[in-house]
Write a protein that holds these residues in place. Structure first.
Motif, PDB file in Angstrom:
ATOM      1  N   GLN A 223       0.828  -1.201   0.000  1.00  0.00           N
ATOM      2  CA  GLN A 223       0.000   0.000   0.000  1.00  0.00           C
ATOM      3  C   GLN A 223       0.867   1.258   0.000  1.00  0.00           C
ATOM      4  N   GLN A 224       1.998   1.197   0.706  1.00  0.00           N
ATOM      5  CA  GLN A 224       2.924   2.329   0.700  1.00  0.00           C
ATOM      6  C   GLN A 224       3.403   2.611  -0.722  1.00  0.00           C
ATOM      7  N   ALA A 225       3.721   1.530  -1.442  1.00  0.00           N
ATOM      8  CA  ALA A 225       4.206   1.692  -2.814  1.00  0.00           C
ATOM      9  C   ALA A 225       3.104   2.215  -3.726  1.00  0.00           C
ATOM     10  N   ASP A 226       1.876   1.693  -3.548  1.00  0.00           N
ATOM     11  CA  ASP A 226       0.764   2.125  -4.395  1.00  0.00           C
ATOM     12  C   ASP A 226       0.476   3.614  -4.209  1.00  0.00           C
ATOM     13  N   LEU A 227       0.495   4.061  -2.954  1.00  0.00           N
ATOM     14  CA  LEU A 227       0.179   5.459  -2.660  1.00  0.00           C
ATOM     15  C   LEU A 227       1.406   6.364  -2.727  1.00  0.00           C
ATOM     16  N   MET A 228       2.602   5.750  -2.834  1.00  0.00           N
ATOM     17  CA  MET A 228       3.859   6.508  -2.794  1.00  0.00           C
ATOM     18  C   MET A 228       3.890   7.400  -1.552  1.00  0.00           C
ATOM     19  N   LEU A 229       3.516   6.802  -0.425  1.00  0.00           N
ATOM     20  CA  LEU A 229       3.373   7.558   0.816  1.00  0.00           C
ATOM     21  C   LEU A 229       3.902   6.727   1.970  1.00  0.00           C
ATOM     22  N   MET A 230       4.782   7.314   2.771  1.00  0.00           N
ATOM     23  CA  MET A 230       5.342   6.624   3.923  1.00  0.00           C
ATOM     24  C   MET A 230       4.569   7.010   5.180  1.00  0.00           C
ATOM     25  N   PRO A 231       4.438   6.100   6.143  1.00  0.00           N
ATOM     26  CA  PRO A 231       3.680   6.405   7.364  1.00  0.00           C
ATOM     27  C   PRO A 231       4.191   7.643   8.090  1.00  0.00           C
ATOM     28  N   GLN A 232       5.520   7.842   8.078  1.00  0.00           N
ATOM     29  CA  GLN A 232       6.085   8.970   8.816  1.00  0.00           C
ATOM     30  C   GLN A 232       5.725  10.327   8.209  1.00  0.00           C
ATOM     31  N   GLU A 233       5.212  10.324   6.966  1.00  0.00           N
ATOM     32  CA  GLU A 233       4.770  11.589   6.373  1.00  0.00           C
ATOM     33  C   GLU A 233       3.463  12.074   6.985  1.00  0.00           C
TER      34      GLU A 233
END
Length: 401
Positions: free
Chosen positions: A56-66
């Protein structure tokens, strides 16, 4: 706590909770942004999903720490400080110099009170994070329209420190002086901070909204004059009052363009007019007629015709243009034939044309009245290579070939 103001206000707003804060200062203002110490439930859900699912991180290009609120207040504070400085340049000084900006948990609601602004939590993130959060968190699909809102929401609410809280208005008839001016302030902020192309894109979007379909075969522009304010809305068409935002902004834009010095690319006359209005009515109640009096002072003529057409009326012209270029003895002559339609016989409007040469350009104007064709010849200093009608969307209109 104690809350003081140098001028009287009809209302005040307050926010409470546990916040982190950051302050940005300049010679003109001090902006403090407050961000929630805890994430909203929606963001906590997304963060948990991201932490548990690397795909899911890769799909959204979004890291939890953001997905934190630490540090994002600084971006909002800087943007708001920049907006304040832009408006201070165009409109002049106001008594309100210390402004607090607070997060609230909604995604499309903002509010401006004297010295206090509520912004949606999404406005504190940059565009790239908003785009990646848009569908999974908000569940909406029209990202372009949503981002258009976020692009100007902070500057719009900062502008209300001028239009509503420093210069106040008399009644709902004059609400366009608040919302229309704040909306056009967004455009000015974009022009200064992002450039002419973004400004022109913004004005095209406003025009599209003016002509947008509201049902029953009607456009927003046809609901009535902006002087009607909130009465433009009804149970059938609740969005009717939006016209005071978009057409109200265009009214101010058209006044600016009529005062614009194309040869010097200067807004000096417009700035003098707006500073005069702010200086005269800060801490006071202004009406549409009060603003018209200031406009007439700086145009040095009666502006009844303009306000009757654009504030108290609903007509929007349709134009068609033809150009004929002749050369005689090394001199060049441009004949513009123009037709104005969709208006009454008394409707008149000056239309600018930019004539581009190999070296430089010239600006000529043609004033049309009623629905009759008109032709006018202009002597040019050199051979033209292109002609642009209605540059900078100077007049709210439709142009047909």
């Amino acid at each position: 706590s104690q809350w003081d103001s140098e001028i009287e206000h009809f209302a005040a707003g307050f926010n409470y909770g546990r916040f982190s804060d950051v302050t940005e200062k300049s010679k003109q203002c001090e902006i403090t942004c407050y961000t929630n110490e805890k994430l909203s439930d929606a963001l906590l859900t997304v963060r948990r999903i991201l932490e548990e699912n690397r795909d899911q991180q890769a799909d959204l290009m979004l890291m939890p720490q953001e997905l934190t609120t630490d540090g994002i207040g600084k971006n909002a504070a800087i943007e708001s400080r920049n907006a304040y400085e832009v408006f201070n340049h165009f409109f002049g000084e106001i008594p309100i110099r210390n402004i607090n900006i607070s997060q609230q948990p909604q995604v499309s609601i903002a509010a401006s009170w004297p010295t206090l602004i509520f912004l949606p939590f999404t406005a504190f993130y940059d565009e790239s994070v908003r785009q990646r959060l848009f569908e999974p968190v908000i569940g909406l699909r029209d990202y372009g329209e949503w981002e258009f809102y976020h692009e100007g929401v902070a500057s719009h609410e900062i502008a209300h420190q001028w239009w509503a809280h420093s210069v106040m208005t008399s009644s709902y008839h004059d609400a366009w002086l608040n919302e229309g001016f704040a909306t056009y302030s967004e455009a000015l902020h974009l022009q200064v901070t992002k450039g002419t192309d973004d400004f022109k894109r913004y004005m095209r979007n406003l025009r599209r909204q003016v002509f947008s379909d509201v049902g029953n075969g009607m456009s927003l522009a046809e609901l009535g004059p902006i002087w009607l304010g909130v009465r433009l809305s009804s149970l059938d068409i609740p969005q009717g009052r939006h016209l005071i935002y978009v057409k109200g902004a265009y009214v101010l834009h058209m006044l600016r363009m009529m005062l614009f010095d194309y040869s010097k690319k200067s807004d000096e006359c417009f700035i003098k007019m707006m500073k005069d209005y702010v200086r005269t009515y800060t801490g006071k109640v202004a009406t549409t007629e009060d603003f018209k009096n200031v406009v007439e002072k700086h145009f040095d003529r009666s502006m009844d015709w303009f306000f009757d057409q654009w504030v108290y009326g609903t007509e929007i012209p349709i134009y068609s243009f033809n150009y004929d270029i002749e050369e005689a003895g090394g001199d060049y002559f441009l004949t513009i034939t123009a037709l104005q339609n969709n208006v009454s016989s008394s409707f008149e409007m000056p239309i600018p044309f930019v004539v581009n040469f190999k070296n430089g350009h010239a600006v000529v104007h043609l004033t049309l009245k009623g629905n009759e064709a008109m032709a006018k010849q202009f002597h040019l200093p050199q051979e033209p290579i292109s002609i642009e009608a209605n540059p900078w969307n100077a007049v709210l209109c439709t142009i047909v070939q």
